[in-house]
Scaffold this active site. Sequence first.
Site, mmCIF file in Angstrom:
data_model
loop_
_atom_site.group_PDB
_atom_site.id
_atom_site.type_symbol
_atom_site.label_atom_id
_atom_site.label_comp_id
_atom_site.label_asym_id
_atom_site.label_seq_id
_atom_site.Cartn_x
_atom_site.Cartn_y
_atom_site.Cartn_z
ATOM 1 N N CYS A 209 -49.032 -86.669 -103.768
ATOM 2 C CA CYS A 209 -48.831 -87.520 -102.582
ATOM 3 C C CYS A 209 -47.471 -87.231 -101.940
ATOM 4 O O CYS A 209 -46.537 -86.802 -102.620
ATOM 5 C CB CYS A 209 -48.921 -88.974 -103.010
ATOM 6 S SG CYS A 209 -48.526 -90.173 -101.725
ATOM 7 N N SER B 261 -45.258 -89.218 -101.267
ATOM 8 C CA SER B 261 -44.188 -90.004 -101.898
ATOM 9 C C SER B 261 -43.603 -89.292 -103.123
ATOM 10 O O SER B 261 -42.411 -89.454 -103.410
ATOM 11 C CB SER B 261 -44.710 -91.378 -102.308
ATOM 12 O OG SER B 261 -45.178 -92.039 -101.183
ATOM 13 N N HIS C 129 -41.147 -87.166 -101.648
ATOM 14 C CA HIS C 129 -39.962 -87.911 -101.204
ATOM 15 C C HIS C 129 -38.992 -88.123 -102.367
ATOM 16 O O HIS C 129 -37.786 -88.125 -102.175
ATOM 17 C CB HIS C 129 -40.371 -89.274 -100.621
ATOM 18 C CG HIS C 129 -40.971 -89.173 -99.254
ATOM 19 N ND1 HIS C 129 -40.886 -90.178 -98.324
ATOM 20 C CD2 HIS C 129 -41.655 -88.174 -98.655
ATOM 21 C CE1 HIS C 129 -41.496 -89.801 -97.209
ATOM 22 N NE2 HIS C 129 -41.984 -88.593 -97.399
ATOM 23 N N HIS D 244 -48.741 -90.471 -109.107
ATOM 24 C CA HIS D 244 -49.189 -91.866 -109.110
ATOM 25 C C HIS D 244 -50.594 -92.004 -108.540
ATOM 26 O O HIS D 244 -50.986 -93.085 -108.137
ATOM 27 C CB HIS D 244 -48.186 -92.733 -108.342
ATOM 28 C CG HIS D 244 -48.001 -92.292 -106.923
ATOM 29 N ND1 HIS D 244 -47.274 -91.181 -106.594
ATOM 30 C CD2 HIS D 244 -48.483 -92.779 -105.759
ATOM 31 C CE1 HIS D 244 -47.301 -91.015 -105.289
ATOM 32 N NE2 HIS D 244 -48.043 -91.960 -104.755
ATOM 33 N N CYS E 36 -53.870 -94.098 -104.719
ATOM 34 C CA CYS E 36 -52.789 -94.280 -103.722
ATOM 35 C C CYS E 36 -53.203 -93.915 -102.311
ATOM 36 O O CYS E 36 -53.479 -94.782 -101.497
ATOM 37 C CB CYS E 36 -51.531 -93.506 -104.092
ATOM 38 S SG CYS E 36 -50.314 -93.641 -102.762
HETATM 39 N N1 COD Z 1 -44.061 -86.875 -85.734
HETATM 40 C C1 COD Z 1 -45.366 -86.861 -86.068
HETATM 41 N N2 COD Z 1 -45.826 -86.395 -87.264
HETATM 42 C C2 COD Z 1 -44.923 -85.924 -88.123
HETATM 43 C C3 COD Z 1 -43.532 -85.889 -87.836
HETATM 44 C C4 COD Z 1 -43.115 -86.380 -86.581
HETATM 45 N N3 COD Z 1 -41.823 -86.387 -86.220
HETATM 46 N N4 COD Z 1 -42.883 -85.350 -88.890
HETATM 47 C C5 COD Z 1 -43.814 -85.056 -89.814
HETATM 48 N N5 COD Z 1 -45.041 -85.393 -89.355
HETATM 49 C C6 COD Z 1 -46.335 -85.269 -90.013
HETATM 50 C C7 COD Z 1 -46.457 -84.063 -90.919
HETATM 51 O O1 COD Z 1 -46.771 -82.892 -90.194
HETATM 52 C C8 COD Z 1 -47.607 -84.497 -91.843
HETATM 53 O O2 COD Z 1 -48.857 -84.118 -91.339
HETATM 54 C C9 COD Z 1 -47.507 -86.024 -91.862
HETATM 55 O O3 COD Z 1 -46.520 -86.379 -90.884
HETATM 56 C C10 COD Z 1 -47.055 -86.577 -93.228
HETATM 57 O O4 COD Z 1 -48.047 -86.314 -94.145
HETATM 58 P P1 COD Z 1 -47.819 -85.906 -95.696
HETATM 59 O O5 COD Z 1 -49.049 -85.178 -96.114
HETATM 60 O O6 COD Z 1 -46.507 -85.252 -95.848
HETATM 61 O O7 COD Z 1 -47.708 -87.305 -96.433
HETATM 62 P P2 COD Z 1 -48.791 -88.372 -96.951
HETATM 63 O O8 COD Z 1 -49.825 -88.613 -95.901
HETATM 64 O O9 COD Z 1 -49.268 -88.011 -98.310
HETATM 65 O O10 COD Z 1 -47.842 -89.672 -97.139
HETATM 66 C C11 COD Z 1 -47.203 -90.215 -96.065
HETATM 67 C C12 COD Z 1 -46.328 -91.442 -96.466
HETATM 68 C C13 COD Z 1 -45.738 -91.895 -95.169
HETATM 69 C C14 COD Z 1 -47.146 -92.554 -97.073
HETATM 70 C C15 COD Z 1 -45.279 -91.080 -97.542
HETATM 71 O O11 COD Z 1 -44.725 -89.878 -97.316
HETATM 72 C C16 COD Z 1 -44.193 -92.143 -97.654
HETATM 73 O O12 COD Z 1 -43.333 -92.345 -96.827
HETATM 74 N N6 COD Z 1 -44.266 -92.840 -98.785
HETATM 75 C C17 COD Z 1 -43.389 -93.897 -99.121
HETATM 76 C C18 COD Z 1 -44.165 -95.180 -99.040
HETATM 77 C C19 COD Z 1 -44.708 -95.561 -100.366
HETATM 78 O O13 COD Z 1 -44.023 -95.691 -101.320
HETATM 79 N N7 COD Z 1 -46.012 -95.736 -100.443
HETATM 80 C C20 COD Z 1 -46.664 -96.121 -101.669
HETATM 81 C C21 COD Z 1 -46.865 -94.979 -102.594
HETATM 82 S S1 COD Z 1 -47.368 -93.609 -101.701
HETATM 83 ZN ZN ZN Z 2 -48.667 -92.200 -102.834
#
Ligand code: COD
Ligand code: ZN
Length: 375
Positions: free
Chosen positions: A47, A49, A52, A68, A175
């Site tokens: 994921c 996160s 992160h 997770h 998740c």
């Molecule tokens: N504008 C638009 N899209 C963007 C930008 C931007 N400036 N920057 C990046 N992106 C896009 C990326 O190209 C990507 O497609 C997407 O944003 C992010 O996707 P992933 O694959 O990196 O991440 P996910 O979908 O697995 O997870 C996203 C979260 C936001 C949930 C995660 O990263 C996060 O912040 N987690 C913390 C919150 C948390 O603890 N949640 C519970 C456990 S996950």
């Molecule tokens: Zn997650």
Amino acid sequence: MSTAGKVIKCRAAVLWELNKPLSIEEVEVAPPKAYEIRIKLLATGVCGSDDHVIAGHFFTPLPVILGHEGAGIVESIGKGVTAVKPGDAVIPVCIPQCGKCVVCKNPNASFCMRNDVTNPRGTMQDGTTRFTCRGKPIHHFISTSTFSEYTVVDEISIVKIDAAAPPEKVCLIGCGFTTGYGSALNIAKVTPGSTCVVIGLGGVGLSVIIGCKAAGAARIIGVDINKRKFTKAKELGATECVSPQDFQKPIEEVLKEMSGGVVDFSFEAVGRIDTVLQALLCCHEAFGVSVIIGVPPGSENLSMSPMLLLTGRTWKGAILGGFKTKDCVPKLVDDYMANKFPLDQLITHVLPLEQINEAFDLLHDGKSIRTILTI
Ligand code: COD
Ligand code: ZN
Ligand code: ZN
């Protein structure tokens, strides 16, 4: 030969230092104490996160076994455990449901006070760890630690699921899928005929789209800087997709124009301050609802004008889509088994645990939605 009551030596991916690759190590996994369960993991998703944490944007004590989004079977149980028995199919959950705290007793809240997210200790509920590697204790991650052949979780952090459910698919219900889908259905409460904006089209954002579509939204506008994400977003229900990089003016202005000024619901699924604000600004000033899902890097704060809310907007946030985990995760697995949502489409890659760093490379390069690691 039964392993119950014995230390298990197995493979796990350990993060020793920030911004370094994970290291596949032999770890020792102690037997579960009272009210704890040891799980043999079968599959885990990777994921955003987890990434992160590696980047230092989401604090949890090191060294740590991340992961997770897992599914597996119970290997053994500690004294007093009644929720599961050896052999049961289970999902460890990163938000517990203790059933006793004020949050668990509130029908409208889900962020159980015994979570290890707000002030992460990286331990079991009793403050100790069950992992050791090279003689050192290794921390747990948000009550789960699924990048391992075996993990130990507290009874309040496990749910029993349908034994027939495929672990390499339903692990995502631990998740990413649940976070996005619940944000649309439980937190925003998307209404039929509405217009939705989803910023960030990773596994979580795409799951928001699945939720918006299920709720009957008429327009779902996907936003991502990576246009490779658009095809799948449209397959899952986005009616149109835009990249902020294609416009001179701020994306919130573009979104307002596209929607005729009527964005009912907006979602931030990136984890950046600027996108949190874009999501808030693009929704209607009098009735828009904006949901924060991503967590921007720890030290960043947002400055905004109170006027943005005084006019009537609603600003919300949730972890794990506002689902009470023990009550809801088994039902989500049943819904998956009944084909109620297209979870499989989120899976773009499958790799063995040993190739975990490739899974993170695929995520960084924007090539994957979800990589499933088989264990
Ligand atoms: N504008 C638009 N899209 C963007 C930008 C931007 N400036 N920057 C990046 N992106 C896009 C990326 O190209 C990507 O497609 C997407 O944003 C992010 O996707 P992933 O694959 O990196 O991440 P996910 O979908 O697995 O997870 C996203 C979260 C936001 C949930 C995660 O990263 C996060 O912040 N987690 C913390 C919150 C948390 O603890 N949640 C519970 C456990 S996950
Ligand atoms: Zn997650
Ligand atoms: Zn609780």
